[in-house]
Write an enzyme that holds these catalytic residues in place. Structure first.
Site, PDB file in Angstrom:
ATOM      1  N   SER A   1      15.514  20.021 -16.660  1.00 46.89           N
ATOM      2  CA  SER A   1      14.507  20.785 -16.789  1.00 46.89           C
ATOM      3  C   SER A   1      14.997  21.970 -17.619  1.00 46.89           C
ATOM      4  CB  SER A   1      13.916  21.070 -15.483  1.00 46.89           C
ATOM      5  OG  SER A   1      13.129  22.400 -15.663  1.00 46.89           O
TER       6      SER A   1
ATOM      7  N   GLU B   1      10.291   7.202 -17.002  1.00 46.03           N
ATOM      8  CA  GLU B   1       8.844   7.610 -17.050  1.00 46.03           C
ATOM      9  C   GLU B   1       8.529   7.523 -18.370  1.00 46.03           C
ATOM     10  OE1 GLU B   1       8.585  11.817 -15.875  1.00 46.03           O
ATOM     11  OE2 GLU B   1      10.404  11.601 -14.703  1.00 46.03           O
TER      12      GLU B   1
ATOM     13  N   HIS C   1       0.675  -1.106   0.255  1.00 44.83           N
ATOM     14  CA  HIS C   1      -0.038   0.060   0.077  1.00 44.83           C
ATOM     15  C   HIS C   1       0.942   1.396  -0.203  1.00 44.83           C
ATOM     16  CE1 HIS C   1      -3.270  -2.843   1.420  1.00 44.83           C
ATOM     17  NE2 HIS C   1      -2.167  -3.346   2.077  1.00 44.83           N
TER      18      HIS C   1
ATOM     19  N   LYS D   1      17.035  20.478 -11.333  1.00 41.43           N
ATOM     20  CA  LYS D   1      16.408  19.156 -11.396  1.00 41.43           C
ATOM     21  C   LYS D   1      17.024  17.966 -12.401  1.00 41.43           C
ATOM     22  CE  LYS D   1      12.609  18.364 -11.008  1.00 41.43           C
ATOM     23  NZ  LYS D   1      11.411  18.634 -11.688  1.00 41.43           N
TER      24      LYS D   1
END
Ligand code: ARG
Length: 456
Positions: free
Chosen positions: A276, A289, A155, A282
């Site tokens: 980024s 992804e 979970h 970043k």
């Protein structure tokens, strides 16, 4: 006039030609189309359906066409619709009437089904090899991290302490089933469908067993209508690929979480991350992804194939031409993932101290206490309840599980002994899970060895 133009008095409208062509994408089947045609021509010659000399001339010319295509010296014509007619037409250009004999006892319907099977049989081999490389990259990391500990999650909540290698090997198991699925579906792909003609077979005395041997198929198909109509083998394959990408997507999700500032469990090599355009600080795990994103398109390919087939009356319908782009896309997408993922995993550096710190939460050992009670004869359900009460006591008193005295612990767990207070060591907690399939270090080391031997 098209090759099938005998019964037509008008030429095809350009918009229809644009709409119905498949040469722009099925040209990649050229090698398999030629392989199939060579076997077919050899059989036509051997069975006396065409002269032996013609059969030989066709086979030689097909080899030349193959060479020309590989050199980029072959013009694919849209007016010839597809790869089958482009190659046949090139043959006729060179050999005239001799070339025009190659399509005896054959239809594009069985030809295309053959080509896709040859193509998929080949690609399955490539993909299985790449998948093994993927497994090796995971096993390599696992080997370095048998005693790296981390919280395991259910979970997405801290559950119990596990070895990082155990987590990585979970994916090795998943990929091994993906390989099994691919190899299993290859069995059903490995059937010779050529000889089915357009739908009903042929009146010509062909020797299907001979073609079957030449092309290394396991057996010949038993029903010509099934052979030209169904694409279940491709659906099965893309399904196996969809399941594989689903596994990759979950691994990606783990990696993305581990790279986040909140987890901060791993670092990936700079070469496998991107920045980024706006935020200078970043470093993003884009490969993971994009893999998660690409999974969606493989599912789309699977849905396209299933939906394409569902309403088709037997047998061949032109709708089936639409199978190719979905099949190619699924295969290309998976191969792209497989080309980038294993090297990325090679650059993964676990931040062992952070993982260990997260694992060092006494709450993760709550189950161990309950199991200790079971060893003392307490029924598990009661043990669970007592430890639950202890967790509540600690929470109410603002203490961690390892911060109480034995007397405090005995309020909720009367059976507790001094030894219970030593149960909060995360490493010991892992080590004690020393049964087959569990995360105990000894067991995980055995699993690493198992995979190393298997993947040698
Ligand atoms: N390009 C076609 C396909 O991919 C080949 C078969 C065409 N058959 C036909 N009868 N028009 O399915």
């Amino acid at each position: 006039m098209a090759m099938w133009g005998g019964r037509f008095s008008e030429t095809t409208s350009q918009s229809v030609a644009d709409f119905s062509e498949s040469i722009s994408y099925d040209q990649r089947l050229y090698k398999f189309d030629i392989q199939g045609s060579k076997a077919h021509a050899a059989m036509l010659g051997a069975s006396g359906i065409i002269p032996e000399a013609t059969s030989k001339a066709i086979i030689e010319e097909l080899d030349k066409i193959l060479e020309r295509i590989e050199k980029g010296d072959f013009e694919f014509k849209q007016s010839l619709e597809d790869i089958h007619m482009n190659i046949e037409s090139a043959l006729i250009d060179k050999l005239g009437n001799e070339g025009a004999r190659v399509h005896s006892a054959r239809s594009r319907n069985d030809q295309v089904a053959l080509d896709i099977r040859l193509y998929l049989r080949d690609e399955i081999k490539n993909i299985v090899e790449l998948l093994k490389e993927f497994q090796k990259a995971l096993v390599f990391q696992a080997e370095q991290n048998i005693d790296t500990i981390m919280p395991g999650f259910t979970h997405l909540q801290h559950a119990q302490v596990v070895s990082f290698a155990h987590h990585l090997l979970a994916y090795v198991e998943m990929f091994s089933r993906d390989i099994e699925r691919l190899e299993d579906c290859a069995k059903r792909i490995n059937v010779l469908v050529l000889g089915s003609g357009a739908i009903a077979g042929t009146t010509l005395p062909i020797d299907r067993e001979m073609v079957c041997k030449l092309l290394n198929f396991e057996r010949v198909s038993r029903n010509s209508m099934d052979a030209v109509a169904d694409r279940d083998f491709a659906i099965e394959l893309v399904n196996a690929l969809a399941i594989f990408t689903m596994h990759c997507s979950r691994l990606s999700e783990d990696i993305i979480l581990w790279c986040s500032q909140e987890f901060n469990f791993i670092e990936l090599g700079d070469a496998f991350c991107t920045g980024s355009s706006l935020m200078p600080q970043k470093k993003n795990p884009d490969v993971a992804e994009i893999t998660r994103g690409k999974t969606a398109r493989v599912y789309g390919d699977l849905m396209a194939l299933l939906t394409m087939c569902k309403g088709l009356p037997l047998t061949y319908n032109r709708d089936l031409q639409e199978d190719k782009e979905a099949i190619f896309d699924a295969i290309d997408t998976v191969k792209k993932i497989l080309s980038v993922y294993p090297p990325m995993l090679g650059t993964l550096t676990p931040k062992k101290a952070n993982m260990e710190k997260a694992a060092n939460d006494p709450a993760l050992m709550a189950t161990d206490i309950a199991e200790e009670l079971v060893k003392l004869g307490v029924p598990f359900r009661n043990a669970h309840h007592r430890v639950g009460s202890y967790v509540k006591y600690c929470k109410d008193n603002g203490k961690n599980l390892d911060e109480c005295t034995l007397e405090e612990m005995q309020i909720t767990i009367p059976e507790a002994t001094a030894e219970f207070l030593t149960l909060f060591d995360p490493r010991k907690s892992v080590a004690k899970r020393n049964i087959v399939g569990a995360t105990g270090f000894e067991q995980v080391a055995k699993q690493v060895k198992f995979w190393q031997d298997k993947l040698k």
